[in-house]
Design a protein around this motif. Structure first.
Motif, PDB file in Angstrom:
ATOM      1  N   ASP A  33     -42.678 -33.589  -2.163  1.00 19.28           N
ATOM      2  CA  ASP A  33     -41.705 -34.683  -2.019  1.00 19.28           C
ATOM      3  C   ASP A  33     -41.354 -35.354  -3.339  1.00 19.28           C
ATOM      4  OD1 ASP A  33     -41.150 -34.454   0.612  1.00 19.28           O
ATOM      5  OD2 ASP A  33     -42.491 -36.049   1.294  1.00 19.28           O
TER       6      ASP A  33
ATOM      7  N   ALA B 144     -39.599 -32.609  -5.950  1.00 20.91           N
ATOM      8  CA  ALA B 144     -38.447 -31.789  -5.554  1.00 20.91           C
ATOM      9  C   ALA B 144     -37.231 -31.958  -6.461  1.00 20.91           C
ATOM     10  CB  ALA B 144     -38.083 -32.076  -4.099  1.00 20.91           C
TER      11      ALA B 144
ATOM     12  N   ARG C 103     -32.684 -25.273  -1.022  1.00 20.14           N
ATOM     13  CA  ARG C 103     -33.809 -25.652  -0.161  1.00 20.14           C
ATOM     14  C   ARG C 103     -33.577 -26.998   0.515  1.00 20.14           C
ATOM     15  NH1 ARG C 103     -37.287 -24.649   3.367  1.00 20.14           N
ATOM     16  NH2 ARG C 103     -39.451 -25.269   3.102  1.00 20.14           N
ATOM     17  N   HIS C 104     -33.158 -27.991  -0.269  1.00 16.84           N
ATOM     18  CA  HIS C 104     -33.167 -29.362   0.252  1.00 16.84           C
ATOM     19  C   HIS C 104     -31.811 -29.870   0.734  1.00 16.84           C
ATOM     20  CE1 HIS C 104     -37.333 -30.041  -0.784  1.00 16.84           C
ATOM     21  NE2 HIS C 104     -37.105 -29.443  -1.932  1.00 16.84           N
ATOM     22  N   GLU C 105     -30.730 -29.289   0.253  1.00 15.25           N
ATOM     23  CA  GLU C 105     -29.418 -29.720   0.728  1.00 15.25           C
ATOM     24  C   GLU C 105     -28.834 -28.725   1.736  1.00 15.25           C
ATOM     25  OE1 GLU C 105     -26.439 -32.644   0.903  1.00 15.25           O
ATOM     26  OE2 GLU C 105     -28.399 -32.670  -0.071  1.00 15.25           O
TER      27      GLU C 105
ATOM     28  N   PHE D 239     -30.709 -35.238  -0.547  1.00 14.72           N
ATOM     29  CA  PHE D 239     -31.141 -34.685  -1.828  1.00 14.72           C
ATOM     30  C   PHE D 239     -30.127 -35.013  -2.919  1.00 14.72           C
ATOM     31  CE2 PHE D 239     -31.914 -31.051  -4.797  1.00 14.72           C
ATOM     32  CZ  PHE D 239     -33.226 -31.387  -5.119  1.00 14.72           C
TER      33      PHE D 239
ATOM     34  N   ASP E  82     -41.356 -27.884  -2.429  1.00 14.52           N
ATOM     35  CA  ASP E  82     -41.643 -28.597  -1.192  1.00 14.52           C
ATOM     36  C   ASP E  82     -42.503 -29.831  -1.414  1.00 14.52           C
ATOM     37  OD1 ASP E  82     -40.150 -27.065   0.612  1.00 14.52           O
ATOM     38  OD2 ASP E  82     -41.728 -25.552   0.746  1.00 14.52           O
TER      39      ASP E  82
END
Length: 387
Positions: free
Chosen positions: A337, A340, A302-304, A97, A335
């Motif tokens: 792709d 994000a 959320r992503h990292e 991310f 969420d």
């Protein structure tokens, strides 16, 4: 101009590949990679993402010799790299991310720190005290102000329309003649945004599931319409048609190197037309910035950091002074792709533009707006090439 045409056709070809991959029929998927194009672009035929990456690599090698300026060279190279990072994402290749933020959005920002957030809270506290909302904790006093300032649901669209009209008058008087332009506010529900500039139909789609204060509607009027997205796109459409702006300027490309300035211009609209009128507006700006920063932090968590939405929502809701149900709804895109990293375009873009805006002398505003609106930029090109 040839460089812009090649970049635009390649981008449209990647958009076609993305759209041809089966996905849901949700709003964000229907947008594709290019939600708006203000001029026709013939997509370059591409068999697959490997072919797209090879074409981008070929174009990248030719950019230094073909670009007409250092600004143009650096922007196109950044845009190509952002598209390569998007291709890796679409193809399911490993990409962190943090790398997506650096390559797609063009920012090094990760978590936005406590010192920045505290500055916003101090500004909010001062403004609330000025308006007489004092004596309690910041959360309680802010809640009392928001309850008092909330626009009744049946008046929201009319209020947005009136504020948009005033914003248009200010833009016409101070920036560009826009008396013939308009966007009609239209209410929608169950959508993953607060407001959306539907440029082709000249409508502002406003999510009626959320509550609004007069300031938040004022912000949306300037962000989505005057002097934000409508003005920006109308100027780009005219410039591309006249041949004074390369063809890639006709495209809005999601989660790309162009995103931060597209959103940053819109988020500075209130300042461009000198429409910060008192403590309520100062409070509104600080609260808007705080919530924008916290959405970035939510994306990072959320992503990292790999946290679940159930873990994230209570933290972000408390720090943003928002209802957890509203917070979850406003973070629903995390969420997705393609979308994000896009949330960073708002906070980082607002900061990038505002940092330069605060240095502009009054007699150079018109020159700055021409440079800002009629060149494609990343945060770095804006910083490096405005003098």
């Amino acid at each position: 101009m040839e460089l812009g045409r090649e970049l635009a056709e390649l981008t449209a070809g990647i958009d076609a590949l993305y759209r041809n991959t089966p996905r849901s029929d949700g709003f964000l998927d229907e947008e594709g990679l290019i939600p708006v194009a203000v001029a026709p672009v013939t997509p370059k035929p591409l068999e697959n993402y490997d072919a797209a990456a090879a074409a981008l690599q070929d174009l990248r090698q030719r950019v230094p010799a073909a670009a007409e300026s250092a600004l143009r060279r650096d922007y196109v190279l950044a845009m190509i790299d952002s598209l390569l990072a998007l291709i890796d994402t679409f193809a399911g290749k490993p990409i962190s991310f943090a790398e997506r933020l650096r390559r797609q959005i063009g920012v090094e920002t990760t978590l936005i720190g406590a010192e920045v957030l505290e500055d916003y809270r101090v500004t909010m506290r001062t403004a609330l005290d000025e308006m007489g909302f004092s004596g309690g904790a910041l959360e309680a006093d802010l809640g009392r102000w928001e309850a008092q300032a909330r626009v009744p649901a049946d008046q929201v669209l009319d209020t947005l329309s009136a504020l948009t009209l005033e914003a248009r008058n200010r833009v016409s008087a101070m920036m560009y003649p826009m008396a013939c332009e308009w966007m009609e506010p239209v209410g929608v529900r169950n959508v993953p945004f607060s407001a959306y500039c539907d440029y082709p139909s000249r409508k502002v789609l406003l999510n009626l599931d959320f509550p609004y204060t007069r300031f938040s509607l004022k912000h949306l009027a300037t962000h989505e319409v005057f002097p934000g997205h409508l003005v920006h796109l109308a100027l780009r459409e005219k410039a591309v048609a006249e041949g004074t702006m390369p063809l890639d300027g006709a495209q809005v490309v999601t989660s790309s190197a162009s995103s931060a300035l597209f959103e940053g211009i819109a988020d500075n609209g209130l300042f461009f037309i000198d429409w910060i009128e008192g403590p309520e507006d100062r409070l509104g700006v600080a609260l808007q910035r705080l919530r924008s920063a916290m959405r970035c932090n939510a994306a990072w968590m959320r992503h990292e950091q790999g946290l679940s939405m159930d873990e994230i929502v209570p933290v972000i809701a408390a720090a943003s002074f928002q209802d957890p149900v509203d917070t979850r709804s406003r973070l629903a895109f995390l969420d997705h792709d393609l979308r994000a990293p896009f949330v960073y375009a708002y906070w980082c873009g607002e900061v990038a533009v505002h940092d330069i805006w605060t240095t502009i002398a009054p007699d150079r505003c018109a020159e700055f707006w021409q440079y800002l609106y009629l060149n494609m930029h990343t945060p770095m090109t804006l910083k490096n090439y405005w003098t």
